[in-house]
Design an enzyme around this catalytic site. Structure first.
Site, PDB file in Angstrom:
ATOM      1  N   TRP A 129      60.943  13.857   9.409  1.00 34.74           N
ATOM      2  CA  TRP A 129      60.468  13.423  10.713  1.00 34.74           C
ATOM      3  C   TRP A 129      58.946  13.385  10.671  1.00 34.74           C
ATOM      4  O   TRP A 129      58.295  14.369  10.317  1.00 34.74           O
ATOM      5  CB  TRP A 129      60.916  14.388  11.808  1.00 34.74           C
ATOM      6  N   THR A 145      59.932   7.187  38.497  1.00 32.12           N
ATOM      7  CA  THR A 145      59.379   7.346  37.163  1.00 32.12           C
ATOM      8  C   THR A 145      58.997   5.981  36.601  1.00 32.12           C
ATOM      9  O   THR A 145      59.501   4.948  37.046  1.00 32.12           O
ATOM     10  CB  THR A 145      60.379   8.008  36.216  1.00 32.12           C
ATOM     11  N   GLU A 188      59.346  14.305  36.467  1.00 34.04           N
ATOM     12  CA  GLU A 188      60.461  15.144  36.875  1.00 34.04           C
ATOM     13  C   GLU A 188      60.066  16.597  37.140  1.00 34.04           C
ATOM     14  O   GLU A 188      60.855  17.361  37.689  1.00 34.04           O
ATOM     15  CB  GLU A 188      61.550  15.115  35.797  1.00 34.04           C
TER      16      GLU A 188
END
Length: 535
Positions: free
Chosen positions: A440, A188, A334
């Site tokens: 947020w 990764t 992944e």
């Protein structure tokens, strides 16, 4: 007891069909495609010759001492040779290590050591790098150089790829083995810590291939990959199996064009020469293509999956104006990588235009949830996924592997919501969400709205600590014309505040102009570098 539904145990001659990569190739051969593989060195050959070259490569590697379980590394651009390695190396029972050539030399050494590679196939472009690294890689005892017809100077290689294939009279007789054997591995490319190794088995890659192919059959024609299409990858083949599309294209027997290194004018020339109709890449690649096209259009309508970063509306619309039908896909290293694809089946052009930018609907065999920190379903939260091809973990890093699969679902670290029609909308990365004023704020949503301003070519938003508000957004902009001011950005974004699309806390505190945005090795905006710049 009813005995009518009992069956005898399978006899000794029953073939227990393992899901192996070699069976993808065999299916392609059985269909006897008349299409071509167009190589980076100017060669053109059919599928029968592809089969022979894979068989010769298998024999060459066996002669060099490669055995099941060994790891063979490849450093190359997007080439016909890489396609051959995608098949021959796993079909031997060995493991293909895809080396990210855009990593630093130190990271490349780490990934090769971490994978345990014992043989390296490398393009002559990387010969100076390989010479520098050779003394630091004691496990590698065979070095094979490859090139695209220009020849090579002095290298530290033991042999040359095409010469080895030409000298090999035999084709390797590939055999069956356990479908759960590892087929591929790579690392990764996050912005923190050392790269993490992920791996995938034959069974996982076969199922991933079949699921993508069936997903395309469920899409309308302007999204579909068919045997009449011409395929050219624009995602590096070292990055997550080039999104799995070379396996799909080979299984289907479509014409394939391998472009080598990404040079915009050459990519456009190849599209026109070979009538390319299907590709995939990150938004940066699409922007490069539009720049190279100028006011022109491709020779045929060009379907393109865009992933890695959000497909901004202005970029989607600019592509559409050039007869490039861009639509989003979603996945990560992944996940092998594809888990969702946009689905454009609406009769409403405006709705379809918006849906093209969403991550889309899960492809077959994928399950998705949006959860809170307690793994309870939530309207907006972290996207977690299940599919039969997800990596089991990060090599020997047990703590990171356990965190990845916490609660029995793979954690993507992406904030998402699921729309009424089942489309996944990625809102932000968990680490990039800005927590300000008790709310947020999505950095990607601000970026997308800023990109709608006429003089903005690229934008990025990061949060910085603030004593009063917790965090505050800082805006980075690459201009395409006049440099916009912070006041102009506030006026532009306030329109979206007034209609309730974003919070007033989303208005950035600062505007920083850059000539270009820093990017990771796979073309994503490097927000860690931007935060470091501010620090």
């Amino acid at each position: 007891m009813n005995q009518g539904h009992r069956f005898a145990a399978p006899g000794p001659d029953v073939y227990r069909y393992p899901l192996l990569i070699r069976h993808l190739l065999q299916s392609a051969m059985d269909n006897r495609s008349t299409n071509e593989i167009v190589g980076t060195d100017g060669r053109r050959h059919g599928y029968a010759e592809l089969d022979r070259r894979i068989g010769r490569l298998g024999a060459v590697l066996t002669d060099l001492g490669v055995r099941p379980g060994d790891t063979i590394a490849v450093m190359d651009w997007d080439s016909h040779r890489y396609l051959e390695a995608y098949f021959a190396i796993p079909m031997l029972g060995a493991v293909l290590q895809m080396v990210n050539v855009r990593l630093s030399p130190e990271q490349i050494v780490f990934t090769l050591q971490d994978s345990g590679a014992t043989l390296l196939l490398f393009h002559s472009d990387f010969a100076p790098l390989v010479a520098d690294l050779k003394g630091r890689l004691p496990l590698i005892d065979r070095w094979i150089v490859m090139h695209d017809g220009a020849g090579v100077g002095a290298t530290s290689a033991d042999a040359e790829y095409e010469a080895l294939l030409a000298a090999e009279a035999e084709l390797h007789p590939f055999e069956d083995f356990d479908e759960n054997a590892l087929a591929t591995t790579f690392h990764t490319t996050g912005t923190t810590g050392l790269p993490k190794r992920v791996a995938f088995s034959h069974r996982q890659l076969v199922l991933h291939t079949l699921a993508i192919m069936s997903a395309f059959s469920m899409r309308p024609e302007r999204q579909r990959l068919t045997t009449a299409d011409v395929y050219m990858p624009l995602t590096p083949m070292f990055h997550v199996h080039a999104w799995g599309l070379p396996y799909v294209a080979t299984l289907m027997g479509v014409k394939q064009v391998y472009p080598g290194r990404y040079i915009p004018d050459r990519l456009i020339a190849l599209q026109r020469q070979e009538d390319v109709t299907f590709s995939h890449g990150v938004p940066t690649i699409l922007q490069m293509l539009l720049g190279a096209l100028g006011d022109a259009r491709p020779s045929r309508p060009w379907k393109m999956i865009v992933g890695g970063s959000a497909l901004a509306q202005p970029l989607h619309d600019a592509a559409a104006a050039h007869d490039i039908h861009a639509f989003a896909g979603y996945g990560m290293s992944e996940t092998a990588p594809v888990v969702t694809l946009a689905r454009l089946d609406s009769d409403d052009p405006d709705e379809e235009r918006g849906r093209a930018r969403l991550a889309g609907q899960p492809i077959p065999l994928v399950q998705v949830r949006v959860v809170d920190t307690e793994m309870q379903d939530s309207a907006e939260g972290e996207l977690v996924v299940r599919a039969p091809w997800l990596t089991a973990g990060y090599g020997t890093d047990e703590a990171a592997s356990a965190d990845l699969w916490r609660g029995g679902w793979l954690h993507t670290q992406d904030v998402a919501r699921i729309c009424d029609r089942g489309d996944v909308e990625i809102r932000d990365r968990l680490k990039d969400v800005i927590k300000t004023g008790g709310e947020w704020v999505s950095s990607t949503q601000i970026e997308e709205l800023v990109m709608q301003y006429p003089d903005v070519a690229a934008a990025a938003v990061v949060g910085v600590p603030d004593a009063r508000w917790g965090e505050r957004p800082i805006l980075f902009v690459v201009a395409s014309g006049h440099h916009p001011t912070l006041a102009a950005m506030h006026a532009h974004l306030s329109l979206h505040v007034d209609r309730g699309a974003i919070s007033r806390y989303a208005l950035p505190d600062r505007l920083i102009m850059l000539d270009d945005l820093p990017r990771t090795s796979v073309g994503k905006i490097d927000k860690k570098a931007l935060r470091n710049m501010l620090a």
